[in-house]
Scaffold this active site. Sequence first.
Site, mmCIF file in Angstrom:
data_model
loop_
_atom_site.group_PDB
_atom_site.id
_atom_site.type_symbol
_atom_site.label_atom_id
_atom_site.label_comp_id
_atom_site.label_asym_id
_atom_site.label_seq_id
_atom_site.Cartn_x
_atom_site.Cartn_y
_atom_site.Cartn_z
ATOM 1 N N GLU A 151 -4.908 -8.771 -1.348
ATOM 2 C CA GLU A 151 -5.429 -8.487 0.006
ATOM 3 C C GLU A 151 -6.847 -7.979 -0.019
ATOM 4 O O GLU A 151 -7.187 -7.084 -0.795
ATOM 5 C CB GLU A 151 -4.546 -7.443 0.711
ATOM 6 C CG GLU A 151 -5.036 -7.105 2.118
ATOM 7 C CD GLU A 151 -4.243 -5.986 2.778
ATOM 8 O OE1 GLU A 151 -3.008 -5.970 2.629
ATOM 9 O OE2 GLU A 151 -4.865 -5.139 3.444
ATOM 10 N N GLU A 195 0.821 -1.210 0.000
ATOM 11 C CA GLU A 195 0.000 0.000 0.000
ATOM 12 C C GLU A 195 0.863 1.272 0.000
ATOM 13 O O GLU A 195 0.875 2.043 0.962
ATOM 14 C CB GLU A 195 -0.983 -0.020 1.175
ATOM 15 C CG GLU A 195 -1.938 -1.202 1.077
ATOM 16 C CD GLU A 195 -3.079 -1.170 2.077
ATOM 17 O OE1 GLU A 195 -2.976 -0.433 3.079
ATOM 18 O OE2 GLU A 195 -4.076 -1.885 1.845
#
Length: 476
Positions: A332, A237
């Site tokens: 994810e 991220e």
Amino acid sequence: MFNSVGFWLVWMMLTGSCKKNKVTESQPPPPTPPVATDVQFYLTQGDQFVLFKKQNTALNFSSTGNASNTIVVDTTQTFQSIDGFGYTLTGGSASLLNSLPAATLDPLLKELFLWDSTNIGVSYLRISIGASDLSATTFTYDDVPSGQTDINLTQFSIDKERQDLIPILKKIVALNPAIKILGSPWSAPVWMKSNGSFVGGGLKPEYYATYANYFVKYIQAMKAEGITIDAITPQNEPLHGGNNPSMVMQATEQATFIKNNLGPAFAAAGINTKIIAWDHNCDNPGYPITVLNDAAAKPFVDGSAFHLYNGSITALSQVHNAYPDKNVYFTEQWVGGPGNFPTDLQWHVENLIIGATRNWSRNVLEWNLASDPGYNPHTAGGCTTCLGAITIGSGVTRNVSYYIIAHASKFVRPGSVRIASDNAGNIVTVAFKNPEGKKVLIALNKGTNTESFNIKFNGKIVTTNLSAGAVGTYVW
């Protein structure tokens, strides 16, 4: 006297008072023999009345038609091959698993990672390189006192993983030596960062070469433990700097790091671990496209990874269409505790198991494998409501992510190829041909009523139905 005794025996038998009759009546009925069927059918219902259970239903192909909606499965149209389905084995997950007695842990790991009639065959794992926010504390593999640096990485060590993660991974690899493992860092060592903190900040350019060597040392250290890292992402991220730990890395920075440092460092060390860009949400397909637009970075990049906390799953196809020679992955998606089983089941199957793979993803990973009843452990500021696929407390509870992944992992083995299938009304699907040559159709009923539909293959049909919100995997 004889007549009285005879009468008494007859009366006892007729009234069911005879002990022998009582024993016979208390025995359970014999099991229902399996019916002859062309198609195996595994079912999970949103009401949890049926949880990933093989149905004893005769589903036999016929030439007889009917008025139900029809889903055509076509093996002549092929798309991407599949690497696997699974979970993120966070540091917290590993510590919870490692706390179990062997009598509980060993059969649980077999259930998760073996592939046979009674187990679900998880085939892909993601792990954090250093701590994630679902570790008990923050750490990297080269932490030095404040104000110090370690440019030559003389203090590098994966010893922090020897307590929980490495022992669990060794057990998993022993069960499934071919399992694919993806490593993702949440942060570089803080002395390499612009703000000297685990939270946020960026990687200082003067440490790009050192950080590339950090990845090399990590892959080599894990290999020495018998654990092969199939792929890495340079940063989890990279546009989310508020997690603990976290690090910001812009697209141009990632491209520069890959082309000038990480890719050449892997090549020099003879490392063939894949480099996968992005590893963040579907709302910014421009980030991986920017990385791949860099002609010097592109040769080192295997593909791009996505999460779906924002954006549309169709972003995977957008990146695939821009660079069809590069792979896409789905790495994810969490379930927020305490969860809503029917809602979570439907959303995740529709968007991930079906949606991600219909948009070219080679894998689907749920976040995270295990948590305790209080959604622990996690760092201060880390996720406080991440519901594991299993909850480990006084016992082991299987949660919705367990069933979401099981519907694919058990049947869509690594090396399977996605094939064409229709959607029909409220029934949405994805289909595969596995290495054994079997066809696998995963279907979800998005509607509010039971839906009957046909599966058509090679000109013949099977008629089946799914209740509202139910998921079925059909194998033939």
